[in-house]
Design an enzyme around this catalytic site. Sequence first.
Site, PDB file in Angstrom:
ATOM      1  N   LYS A  80       2.026   4.774 -15.465  1.00  0.00           N
ATOM      2  CA  LYS A  80       1.836   5.613 -14.273  1.00  0.00           C
ATOM      3  C   LYS A  80       1.733   7.097 -14.659  1.00  0.00           C
ATOM      4  CE  LYS A  80       2.127   2.520 -10.821  1.00  0.00           C
ATOM      5  NZ  LYS A  80       0.990   2.216  -9.926  1.00  0.00           N
ATOM      6  N   SER A  88       1.381   6.104  -7.459  1.00  0.00           N
ATOM      7  CA  SER A  88       2.162   6.193  -8.696  1.00  0.00           C
ATOM      8  C   SER A  88       3.631   5.908  -8.351  1.00  0.00           C
ATOM      9  CB  SER A  88       1.986   7.569  -9.335  1.00  0.00           C
ATOM     10  OG  SER A  88       2.653   7.616 -10.581  1.00  0.00           O
ATOM     11  N   ALA A 123       5.325   4.715 -18.178  1.00  0.00           N
ATOM     12  CA  ALA A 123       4.352   5.353 -19.075  1.00  0.00           C
ATOM     13  C   ALA A 123       2.928   5.149 -18.555  1.00  0.00           C
ATOM     14  CB  ALA A 123       4.490   4.765 -20.475  1.00  0.00           C
ATOM     15  N   TYR A 139       5.965   0.554 -17.630  1.00  0.00           N
ATOM     16  CA  TYR A 139       5.392   0.825 -16.298  1.00  0.00           C
ATOM     17  C   TYR A 139       5.336   2.338 -16.051  1.00  0.00           C
ATOM     18  CZ  TYR A 139       5.452   0.984 -11.138  1.00  0.00           C
ATOM     19  OH  TYR A 139       5.203   1.260  -9.812  1.00  0.00           O
ATOM     20  N   ASP A 197     -11.185  -8.114  -9.366  1.00  0.00           N
ATOM     21  CA  ASP A 197     -10.157  -7.854 -10.385  1.00  0.00           C
ATOM     22  C   ASP A 197     -10.531  -6.537 -11.042  1.00  0.00           C
ATOM     23  OD1 ASP A 197      -8.550  -7.678 -12.628  1.00  0.00           O
ATOM     24  OD2 ASP A 197      -8.715  -9.801 -13.133  1.00  0.00           O
TER      25      ASP A 197
HETATM   26  N1  NAP Z   1       7.311  -1.427  -4.162  1.00  0.00           N
HETATM   27  C1  NAP Z   1       7.858  -0.439  -4.867  1.00  0.00           C
HETATM   28  O1  NAP Z   1       9.091  -0.273  -4.927  1.00  0.00           O
HETATM   29  C2  NAP Z   1       6.963   0.560  -5.575  1.00  0.00           C
HETATM   30  C3  NAP Z   1       7.557   1.762  -6.030  1.00  0.00           C
HETATM   31  C4  NAP Z   1       6.765   2.698  -6.658  1.00  0.00           C
HETATM   32  C5  NAP Z   1       5.405   2.463  -6.821  1.00  0.00           C
HETATM   33  N2  NAP Z   1       4.842   1.289  -6.397  1.00  0.00           N
HETATM   34  C6  NAP Z   1       3.419   1.078  -6.586  1.00  0.00           C
HETATM   35  O2  NAP Z   1       2.839   0.808  -5.322  1.00  0.00           O
HETATM   36  C7  NAP Z   1       1.647   0.046  -5.501  1.00  0.00           C
HETATM   37  C8  NAP Z   1       1.665  -1.148  -4.543  1.00  0.00           C
HETATM   38  O3  NAP Z   1       2.721  -2.018  -4.929  1.00  0.00           O
HETATM   39  P1  NAP Z   1       3.427  -3.000  -3.914  1.00  0.00           P
HETATM   40  O4  NAP Z   1       4.868  -2.684  -3.970  1.00  0.00           O
HETATM   41  O5  NAP Z   1       2.721  -2.998  -2.629  1.00  0.00           O
HETATM   42  O6  NAP Z   1       3.242  -4.377  -4.705  1.00  0.00           O
HETATM   43  P2  NAP Z   1       2.425  -5.712  -4.421  1.00  0.00           P
HETATM   44  O7  NAP Z   1       2.809  -6.274  -3.101  1.00  0.00           O
HETATM   45  O8  NAP Z   1       2.641  -6.548  -5.638  1.00  0.00           O
HETATM   46  O9  NAP Z   1       0.891  -5.250  -4.352  1.00  0.00           O
HETATM   47  C9  NAP Z   1       0.132  -5.052  -5.522  1.00  0.00           C
HETATM   48  C10 NAP Z   1      -1.334  -5.215  -5.177  1.00  0.00           C
HETATM   49  O10 NAP Z   1      -2.073  -4.955  -6.384  1.00  0.00           O
HETATM   50  C11 NAP Z   1      -3.082  -5.938  -6.481  1.00  0.00           C
HETATM   51  N3  NAP Z   1      -3.474  -6.100  -7.868  1.00  0.00           N
HETATM   52  C12 NAP Z   1      -2.677  -6.292  -8.953  1.00  0.00           C
HETATM   53  N4  NAP Z   1      -3.428  -6.444 -10.051  1.00  0.00           N
HETATM   54  C13 NAP Z   1      -4.726  -6.331  -9.656  1.00  0.00           C
HETATM   55  C14 NAP Z   1      -5.950  -6.421 -10.320  1.00  0.00           C
HETATM   56  N5  NAP Z   1      -6.041  -6.667 -11.643  1.00  0.00           N
HETATM   57  N6  NAP Z   1      -7.098  -6.256  -9.619  1.00  0.00           N
HETATM   58  C15 NAP Z   1      -7.047  -6.030  -8.284  1.00  0.00           C
HETATM   59  N7  NAP Z   1      -5.910  -5.935  -7.592  1.00  0.00           N
HETATM   60  C16 NAP Z   1      -4.758  -6.107  -8.273  1.00  0.00           C
HETATM   61  C17 NAP Z   1      -2.432  -7.207  -5.912  1.00  0.00           C
HETATM   62  O11 NAP Z   1      -3.418  -8.129  -5.464  1.00  0.00           O
HETATM   63  P3  NAP Z   1      -3.877  -9.466  -6.224  1.00  0.00           P
HETATM   64  O12 NAP Z   1      -2.690 -10.036  -6.938  1.00  0.00           O
HETATM   65  O13 NAP Z   1      -4.385 -10.331  -5.106  1.00  0.00           O
HETATM   66  O14 NAP Z   1      -4.970  -9.024  -7.139  1.00  0.00           O
HETATM   67  C18 NAP Z   1      -1.708  -6.617  -4.709  1.00  0.00           C
HETATM   68  O15 NAP Z   1      -2.597  -6.527  -3.614  1.00  0.00           O
HETATM   69  C19 NAP Z   1       1.609  -0.340  -6.980  1.00  0.00           C
HETATM   70  O16 NAP Z   1       0.735   0.520  -7.656  1.00  0.00           O
HETATM   71  C20 NAP Z   1       3.029  -0.116  -7.441  1.00  0.00           C
HETATM   72  O17 NAP Z   1       3.103   0.182  -8.805  1.00  0.00           O
HETATM   73  C21 NAP Z   1       5.600   0.330  -5.762  1.00  0.00           C
END
Ligand code: NAP
Length: 265
Positions: free
Chosen positions: A154, A136, A152, A150, A60
């Site tokens: 990033k 980001s 802010a 969110y 974590d």
């Molecule tokens: N999908 C989109 O549209 C989008 C757009 C722009 C940016 N992003 C960014 O892309 C990144 C990946 O997002 P995603 O879309 O792939 O979402 P996701 O499937 O929810 O993946 C998020 C990951 O972050 C991990 N995580 C969250 N809190 C954590 C913590 N305290 N410690 C360790 N790991 C943690 C989660 O694992 P656990 O829950 O197992 O810890 C999971 O593996 C994020 O930074 C998100 O803000 C996503």
Amino acid sequence: MSGPLQGRSVVVVGASSGIGRGVALRFVKAGADVALAARRSDRLGELVTEAGGGRPVPTDLCIKGDCEHLADEVAASMAPVDLLLISAGTAPLGRMAHISAEDWQLVLRTNLIGIHQVITALLDRLSSQAVVAVISSESVTAPRSHLGAYGASKAALEHTILQWQEEHPWLRFTTVSLGATVPTEFGHDFATDDIVEAIGAWADSGRSQAAFMDTEQVCNVLFEALGALVTAPSVGIPRLELRSPAPFVSDGDAAVAAATGSRDR
Ligand SMILES: NC(=O)c1ccc[n+]([C@@H]2O[C@H](COP(=O)([O-])OP(=O)(O)OC[C@H]3O[C@@H](n4cnc5c(N)ncnc54)[C@H](OP(=O)(O)O)[C@@H]3O)[C@@H](O)[C@H]2O)c1
């Protein structure tokens, strides 16, 4: 197996789902030695089974001791890290007037302070020209309703990455500014009413696109770009912007279809 990434040392934080999982899977399959960090150890185990390798380290990033444990595990069993990818992130969804102090604490603790903690813990484990990449969001430069806290968090993250680069010029920091991507687990905790309201607001303000990016394709692009960087130490990519080429739409139904991935690709 042999190839340019064979034996390269990689750490992915946020490897249990979504984009982090997909990129980690590709590095393992390419022969890299990959530490897989996130909170859900069952998911990390499933990834190891699917990928045929990888080192799960339940972490974590909000807990300093977990970040230090990750660094200890990496130091004990891996070569100096060539690539640290931090994909972990979280978001509260709501209009600014509804964002609570607890919402702020969680989003800043995860997206800003936690990422700072994990970079700090791993700093001495990085190779001399390591790549440190963070994910980001487009919402930094194109604010959208309900994602203010969110965005802010990033924006602050992006500034810290510039600062890390300033203070460690030989390391290669990359900020990946990502557009909307489906499917992932981002938004799985959002309340349905809030999602409906938010998508309507994005359509009204012309911030919705007719299609989001596809997670597998985004992972392919990130894997290729980051893998190429690892093998080209004279090159840095300070900023990478990934966006859907789809037009912006003001039709609510089209916006919902894009957000749920139900539009044909
Ligand atoms: N999908 C989109 O549209 C989008 C757009 C722009 C940016 N992003 C960014 O892309 C990144 C990946 O997002 P995603 O879309 O792939 O979402 P996701 O499937 O929810 O993946 C998020 C990951 O972050 C991990 N995580 C969250 N809190 C954590 C913590 N305290 N410690 C360790 N790991 C943690 C989660 O694992 P656990 O829950 O197992 O810890 C999971 O593996 C994020 O930074 C998100 O803000 C996503």
